[in-house]
Design a protein around this motif. Structure first.
Motif, PDB file in Angstrom:
ATOM      1  N   TRP A 190       0.822  -1.209   0.000  1.00 14.13           N
ATOM      2  CA  TRP A 190       0.000   0.000   0.000  1.00 14.13           C
ATOM      3  C   TRP A 190       0.853   1.255   0.000  1.00 14.13           C
ATOM      4  O   TRP A 190       0.400   2.318  -0.423  1.00 14.13           O
ATOM      5  CB  TRP A 190      -0.981  -0.047   1.163  1.00 14.13           C
ATOM      6  N   VAL A 191       2.106   1.140   0.453  1.00 12.19           N
ATOM      7  CA  VAL A 191       3.060   2.224   0.240  1.00 12.19           C
ATOM      8  C   VAL A 191       3.332   2.351  -1.259  1.00 12.19           C
ATOM      9  O   VAL A 191       3.390   3.460  -1.806  1.00 12.19           O
ATOM     10  CB  VAL A 191       4.367   1.959   1.014  1.00 12.19           C
ATOM     11  N   ALA A 192       3.485   1.188  -1.918  1.00 15.49           N
ATOM     12  CA  ALA A 192       3.669   1.186  -3.372  1.00 15.49           C
ATOM     13  C   ALA A 192       2.448   1.753  -4.082  1.00 15.49           C
ATOM     14  O   ALA A 192       2.564   2.432  -5.107  1.00 15.49           O
ATOM     15  CB  ALA A 192       3.950  -0.233  -3.867  1.00 15.49           C
ATOM     16  N   PHE A 193       1.252   1.501  -3.532  1.00 16.98           N
ATOM     17  CA  PHE A 193       0.035   2.063  -4.127  1.00 16.98           C
ATOM     18  C   PHE A 193       0.053   3.585  -4.061  1.00 16.98           C
ATOM     19  O   PHE A 193      -0.334   4.263  -5.032  1.00 16.98           O
ATOM     20  CB  PHE A 193      -1.197   1.518  -3.403  1.00 16.98           C
ATOM     21  N   CYS A 194       0.495   4.130  -2.932  1.00 15.32           N
ATOM     22  CA  CYS A 194       0.587   5.589  -2.812  1.00 15.32           C
ATOM     23  C   CYS A 194       1.523   6.154  -3.868  1.00 15.32           C
ATOM     24  O   CYS A 194       1.224   7.173  -4.510  1.00 15.32           O
ATOM     25  CB  CYS A 194       1.064   5.971  -1.413  1.00 15.32           C
ATOM     26  N   ALA A 195       2.670   5.492  -4.058  1.00 18.25           N
ATOM     27  CA  ALA A 195       3.572   5.913  -5.133  1.00 18.25           C
ATOM     28  C   ALA A 195       2.932   5.682  -6.491  1.00 18.25           C
ATOM     29  O   ALA A 195       3.086   6.491  -7.416  1.00 18.25           O
ATOM     30  CB  ALA A 195       4.893   5.152  -5.034  1.00 18.25           C
ATOM     31  N   GLY A 196       2.188   4.586  -6.605  1.00 13.29           N
ATOM     32  CA  GLY A 196       1.532   4.262  -7.875  1.00 13.29           C
ATOM     33  C   GLY A 196       0.505   5.290  -8.296  1.00 13.29           C
ATOM     34  O   GLY A 196       0.299   5.519  -9.494  1.00 13.29           O
ATOM     35  N   THR A 197      -0.133   5.953  -7.319  1.00 14.05           N
ATOM     36  CA  THR A 197      -1.100   6.995  -7.682  1.00 14.05           C
ATOM     37  C   THR A 197      -0.402   8.175  -8.358  1.00 14.05           C
ATOM     38  O   THR A 197      -0.984   8.832  -9.228  1.00 14.05           O
ATOM     39  CB  THR A 197      -1.868   7.487  -6.446  1.00 14.05           C
ATOM     40  N   LEU A 198       0.847   8.437  -7.940  1.00 11.24           N
ATOM     41  CA  LEU A 198       1.614   9.509  -8.581  1.00 11.24           C
ATOM     42  C   LEU A 198       1.989   9.119 -10.003  1.00 11.24           C
ATOM     43  O   LEU A 198       1.895   9.928 -10.929  1.00 11.24           O
ATOM     44  CB  LEU A 198       2.874   9.807  -7.776  1.00 11.24           C
ATOM     45  N   VAL A 199       2.420   7.870 -10.183  1.00  8.63           N
ATOM     46  CA  VAL A 199       2.729   7.373 -11.530  1.00  8.63           C
ATOM     47  C   VAL A 199       1.479   7.392 -12.395  1.00  8.63           C
ATOM     48  O   VAL A 199       1.518   7.804 -13.563  1.00  8.63           O
ATOM     49  CB  VAL A 199       3.317   5.950 -11.458  1.00  8.63           C
ATOM     50  N   ALA A 200       0.357   6.961 -11.808  1.00  7.87           N
ATOM     51  CA  ALA A 200      -0.901   6.913 -12.554  1.00  7.87           C
ATOM     52  C   ALA A 200      -1.325   8.313 -13.013  1.00  7.87           C
ATOM     53  O   ALA A 200      -1.838   8.472 -14.131  1.00  7.87           O
ATOM     54  CB  ALA A 200      -2.000   6.289 -11.692  1.00  7.87           C
ATOM     55  N   ALA A 201      -1.109   9.315 -12.162  1.00  3.94           N
ATOM     56  CA  ALA A 201      -1.463  10.685 -12.546  1.00  3.94           C
ATOM     57  C   ALA A 201      -0.650  11.140 -13.752  1.00  3.94           C
ATOM     58  O   ALA A 201      -1.186  11.765 -14.681  1.00  3.94           O
ATOM     59  CB  ALA A 201      -1.240  11.623 -11.365  1.00  3.94           C
ATOM     60  N   PHE A 389     -15.583   1.826  -9.736  1.00  6.19           N
ATOM     61  CA  PHE A 389     -14.433   2.682 -10.017  1.00  6.19           C
ATOM     62  C   PHE A 389     -14.542   3.394 -11.359  1.00  6.19           C
ATOM     63  O   PHE A 389     -13.557   3.959 -11.830  1.00  6.19           O
ATOM     64  CB  PHE A 389     -13.142   1.858 -10.017  1.00  6.19           C
ATOM     65  N   LYS A 390     -15.705   3.374 -11.961  1.00  8.41           N
ATOM     66  CA  LYS A 390     -15.815   3.946 -13.309  1.00  8.41           C
ATOM     67  C   LYS A 390     -15.555   5.453 -13.323  1.00  8.41           C
ATOM     68  O   LYS A 390     -15.192   6.012 -14.363  1.00  8.41           O
ATOM     69  CB  LYS A 390     -17.193   3.648 -13.902  1.00  8.41           C
ATOM     70  N   SER A 391     -15.707   6.095 -12.171  1.00 14.15           N
ATOM     71  CA  SER A 391     -15.422   7.532 -12.108  1.00 14.15           C
ATOM     72  C   SER A 391     -13.937   7.809 -11.899  1.00 14.15           C
ATOM     73  O   SER A 391     -13.491   8.953 -12.009  1.00 14.15           O
ATOM     74  CB  SER A 391     -16.217   8.180 -10.969  1.00 14.15           C
ATOM     75  N   ARG A 392     -13.178   6.764 -11.587  1.00 15.72           N
ATOM     76  CA  ARG A 392     -11.737   6.916 -11.392  1.00 15.72           C
ATOM     77  C   ARG A 392     -11.017   6.786 -12.721  1.00 15.72           C
ATOM     78  O   ARG A 392     -11.530   6.198 -13.679  1.00 15.72           O
ATOM     79  CB  ARG A 392     -11.215   5.860 -10.412  1.00 15.72           C
ATOM     80  N   SER A 393      -9.791   7.311 -12.777  1.00 11.78           N
ATOM     81  CA  SER A 393      -9.043   7.292 -14.028  1.00 11.78           C
ATOM     82  C   SER A 393      -8.572   5.885 -14.356  1.00 11.78           C
ATOM     83  O   SER A 393      -8.538   4.992 -13.498  1.00 11.78           O
ATOM     84  CB  SER A 393      -7.835   8.229 -13.934  1.00 11.78           C
ATOM     85  N   LEU A 394      -8.208   5.695 -15.612  1.00 11.50           N
ATOM     86  CA  LEU A 394      -7.794   4.390 -16.118  1.00 11.50           C
ATOM     87  C   LEU A 394      -6.606   3.848 -15.342  1.00 11.50           C
ATOM     88  O   LEU A 394      -6.646   2.722 -14.806  1.00 11.50           O
ATOM     89  CB  LEU A 394      -7.444   4.514 -17.604  1.00 11.50           C
ATOM     90  N   PHE A 395      -5.534   4.624 -15.246  1.00 12.05           N
ATOM     91  CA  PHE A 395      -4.310   4.090 -14.666  1.00 12.05           C
ATOM     92  C   PHE A 395      -4.350   4.065 -13.143  1.00 12.05           C
ATOM     93  O   PHE A 395      -3.653   3.266 -12.523  1.00 12.05           O
ATOM     94  CB  PHE A 395      -3.104   4.874 -15.197  1.00 12.05           C
ATOM     95  N   TRP A 396      -5.161   4.913 -12.517  1.00  7.64           N
ATOM     96  CA  TRP A 396      -5.382   4.785 -11.075  1.00  7.64           C
ATOM     97  C   TRP A 396      -6.036   3.436 -10.784  1.00  7.64           C
ATOM     98  O   TRP A 396      -5.626   2.717  -9.859  1.00  7.64           O
ATOM     99  CB  TRP A 396      -6.276   5.913 -10.557  1.00  7.64           C
ATOM    100  N   SER A 397      -7.044   3.083 -11.579  1.00  3.06           N
ATOM    101  CA  SER A 397      -7.733   1.805 -11.396  1.00  3.06           C
ATOM    102  C   SER A 397      -6.778   0.632 -11.585  1.00  3.06           C
ATOM    103  O   SER A 397      -6.805  -0.343 -10.824  1.00  3.06           O
ATOM    104  CB  SER A 397      -8.905   1.690 -12.373  1.00  3.06           C
ATOM    105  N   LEU A 398      -5.908   0.731 -12.588  1.00  2.00           N
ATOM    106  CA  LEU A 398      -4.951  -0.344 -12.836  1.00  2.00           C
ATOM    107  C   LEU A 398      -3.942  -0.452 -11.693  1.00  2.00           C
ATOM    108  O   LEU A 398      -3.558  -1.561 -11.303  1.00  2.00           O
ATOM    109  CB  LEU A 398      -4.230  -0.105 -14.165  1.00  2.00           C
ATOM    110  N   ALA A 399      -3.508   0.690 -11.154  1.00  2.00           N
ATOM    111  CA  ALA A 399      -2.580   0.670 -10.017  1.00  2.00           C
ATOM    112  C   ALA A 399      -3.223   0.009  -8.804  1.00  2.00           C
ATOM    113  O   ALA A 399      -2.591  -0.804  -8.106  1.00  2.00           O
ATOM    114  CB  ALA A 399      -2.134   2.093  -9.677  1.00  2.00           C
ATOM    115  N   PHE A 400      -4.488   0.349  -8.559  1.00  2.00           N
ATOM    116  CA  PHE A 400      -5.186  -0.251  -7.423  1.00  2.00           C
ATOM    117  C   PHE A 400      -5.347  -1.758  -7.618  1.00  2.00           C
ATOM    118  O   PHE A 400      -5.139  -2.544  -6.686  1.00  2.00           O
ATOM    119  CB  PHE A 400      -6.550   0.403  -7.233  1.00  2.00           C
ATOM    120  N   LEU A 401      -5.721  -2.170  -8.818  1.00  2.00           N
ATOM    121  CA  LEU A 401      -5.919  -3.601  -9.079  1.00  2.00           C
ATOM    122  C   LEU A 401      -4.605  -4.370  -8.955  1.00  2.00           C
ATOM    123  O   LEU A 401      -4.586  -5.503  -8.456  1.00  2.00           O
ATOM    124  CB  LEU A 401      -6.519  -3.799 -10.468  1.00  2.00           C
TER     125      LEU A 401
END
Length: 474
Positions: A190-201, A389-401
């Motif tokens: 979940w630390v990686a997820f936090c970083a992943g949200t930055l990559v996803a943005a 998650f349809k209101s969330r962005s494409l790559f945010w959703s992929l990072a979460f998954l």
């Protein structure tokens, strides 16, 4: 926080703490001695209380974050109150630390809801407050506020880490993420997820730029393409992005604090020869893909009041009609994963104190075909999860998954505690539900909490070869 809303939330926090203290008192009176995993955690914390930091129980599989925080809170209180004797670092005093974490979790959930749903300006006060209250009483998490387990503290530091990420305080977020790993090593995901949200943005921004150049596209750029062609396009774009020096540099300039934590964790794994400390025999990683399906079902049940409605069920039927081959492919793959990758931990079959034991015994052990018969339900639960998650962005959703897969699939043991953080993340990012739906959700959680605590306190039993009192729990 508006003044009136602040008054409401303060009163709510006080009431929540009072009710929790009353329940804590009842649980502690009924179960004074350490129970289940507490037989390892409590003595270890007491060693730390007495300054014996070089002594370690080899049966403990997590890092000492819980014990360090406990000593850091208890020692000043003992000194100020001039406490002596057995009360110092007693089982009850150590358990009380988790009640403090419960208050912190309620506040952090409220702040996260305010931040994530800040665009909704009208008539949201009651919904924000009730959402935070409801999630703080999420049954699996709330139950362990009354025992000396790592779940409350682990959840607190993960929520705090994510909140700091949302406010772009990345150094503070990385430090809090490090603290969360001290509670449970798998929190590195979940630390990686936090970083992943930055990559996803960054990827979403690049995706929109590329999309704007292609006027023949029909679907919006944020939509997850549920097709083979769409998946191929996303994979190729991801590879192109990750191999671009300019993109990698722009990400590292922002996400380097998380990278430091990640590198440190890799060094720990090399030094420790694995992720688990202590007893490794009962915590071996494997490819247990049905864990993802169990989580989807778990999430569907607990989010039922706020996620499922007639219109969503209708959309699912329309999706089936529109893309039958895709859903057939998903079903076949799911059947194969259930067939080839179902792992059953020895504790799941042997420990009749846990609720998952009875889920497995009364459902999956009824007949060997049951695990295949329920696959269509898994498909629907998974679709309902993704549709939220349809209101969330494409790559945010992929990072979460990706993080969800990493958090569930390697786990051999089916234990609902492992679903706490991914479920809260899922629920936090759903659109803010209506007030009636939130009331129903809170009533559901309250009913489940009342039932589980009543069973734990009142429905005791004994094993034939032991005189110790046994209790049912999550």
């Amino acid at each position: 926080m508006e003044k009136f809303e602040g008054y409401i939330f303060t009163a709510l926090c006080s009431t929540n703490f009072l009710v929790s203290c009353l329940l804590f008192s009842r649980v502690t009176r009924e179960q004074r001695e350490p129970y289940m995993d507490e037989i390892f955690h409590v003595p270890q914390a007491q060693k730390y209380c007495h300054g014996k930091f070089n002594e370690w129980d080899p049966m403990i599989t997590t890092l000492p974050g819980l014990y360090l925080v406990s000593v850091g809170v208890i020692k000043p209180v003992v000194w100020l109150a001039d406490l002596t004797g057995q009360v110092v670092c007693s089982t009850a005093m150590l358990r009380f630390i988790n009640l403090l974490f419960n208050c912190g979790n309620l506040y952090l959930l409220y702040l996260l809801i305010c931040k994530l749903h800040s665009r909704e300006k009208t008539r949201t006060t009651s919904r924000r407050v009730l959402s935070a209250l409801s999630l703080s009483t999420f049954p699996v998490l709330y139950f362990f506020n009354f025992l000396y387990y790592t779940d409350a503290g682990s959840t607190f530091f993960i929520l705090f880490t994510y909140l700091m990420t949302l406010y772009s305080c990345h150094k503070a977020s990385a430090f809090l993420g490090f603290c969360s790993v001290l509670f449970r090593q798998t929190n590195i995901i979940w630390v990686a997820f936090c970083a992943g949200t930055l990559v996803a943005a960054k990827m979403d921004e690049a995706w929109r730029v590329e999309y704007s150049k292609k006027r023949d596209e029909k679907s919006p750029p944020s939509q997850v393409p549920l097709s083979f062609g769409g998946a191929k396009k996303v994979i190729l774009f991801t590879l192109e992005f990750l191999t671009s020096p300019s993109h990698v540099k722009s990400v590292l300039l922002v996400a380097w604090p998380y990278a430091v934590v990640g590198v440190g964790f890799l060094a720990f794994m090399v030094f420790n020869d694995g992720i688990v400390v202590g007893d490794r025999t009962s915590h071996e990683a494997c490819f247990n893909f049905p864990q993802l399906f169990y989580f989807f079902s778990f999430a569907l049940f607990f989010s039922l009041p706020v996620s499922l409605c007639y219109h969503r069920a209708l959309r699912f039927l329309q999706a089936l009609k529109k893309q039958p081959l895709f859903f057939l492919f998903v079903t076949v793959v799911s059947l194969l994963l259930v067939w080839k990758f179902t792992s059953v931990h020895k504790y799941l079959l042997a420990d009749n104190r846990h609720f998952p034991f009875y889920v497995w015994k009364r459902l999956f052990q009824k007949h060997e075909l049951v695990r295949f018969v329920v696959v269509p339900a898994y498909v629907f639960a998974g679709w309902n999860f993704l549709d939220s998650f349809k209101s969330r962005s494409l790559f945010w959703s992929l990072a979460f998954l990706a993080c969800l897969l990493a958090a569930t699939v390697p786990q051999k043991l089916l234990e609902f505690r492992y679903f706490i953080v991914p479920y809260l993340m899922y629920r936090l990012h759903m659109p803010l539900p209506s007030l009636p739906r939130l009331v129903v959700e809170f009533v559901l959680y309250t009913a489940v909490n009342a039932a589980t605590l009543y069973i734990f306190i009142s429905k005791t039993f004994h094993w034939p070869d032991s005189t110790a009192t046994q209790r049912f729990m999550w």
